[in-house]
Write a protein that holds these residues in place. Structure first.
Motif: not given
Length: 160
Positions: A20-41
């Motif tokens: 659960x989150x609270x703001x539309x910005x989450x989609x982009x922030x989660x995307x950045x987290x995923x690609x920032x941690x792993x280039x293979x995911x």
């Protein structure tokens, strides 16, 4: 109030993170987290917006997983929930960063097990009450199962 149960789709070889989150910005922030941690995911993200346009927002680097995340989000249709469907990586590698995302309020589950989401629905909308993640325990581990658990964690590199 009506209680509902929704079974989520998790493709073979994939994991799911529901939160659960609270703001539309989450989609982009989660995307950045995923690609920032792993280039293979490979992953898809879907987020149920709870005000204004009330759209399901989506992102990801794999169109199939993005479609699965969106389908699951539509099935849940609870305000401010998000789903990440991922493969070629494990949730454990992303959870701390996701929890640190300023918009994220809660993580309900991170799993490859079958998941049922328990929802409450009122005239206003839906909310997630909780999840059923996997199955009932079948017993208590013995020495053989303890050794197997230790070996598995070392195989994955989580323990030395």
């Amino acid at each position: 109030m009506e209680l509902k149960t929704v079974t989520l789709e998790i493709p073979v070889g994939c994991n799911l993170i529901l939160g659960q989150t609270h703001f539309i910005k989450t989609v982009e922030d989660l995307y950045e987290i995923m690609v920032g941690i792993s280039s293979q995911v490979k992953f898809g993200i879907a987020f149920c917006e709870a005000s204004a346009a009330c759209l399901i927002r989506m992102a990801g680097n794999d169109h199939t997983l993005q479609a699965v995340a969106t389908k699951n989000a539509k099935s849940i249709s609870a305000g401010h929930c998000f789903l990440i469907v991922l493969k070629d990586a494990y949730p454990i590698n992303f959870l701390n960063a996701i929890k640190q995302c300023p918009e994220v309020c809660n993580i309900y589950c991170a799993t490859a097990n079958p998941v049922q989401v328990i929802l409450a629905e009122t005239e206003q909308g839906r909310g997630i009450i909780g999840v059923i993640d996997g199955f009932l325990p079948k017993g208590v581990e013995g020495n053989e199962e303890i050794k197997s658990r230790h070996d598995l964690l070392r195989k994955f590199g989580y323990k030395m």
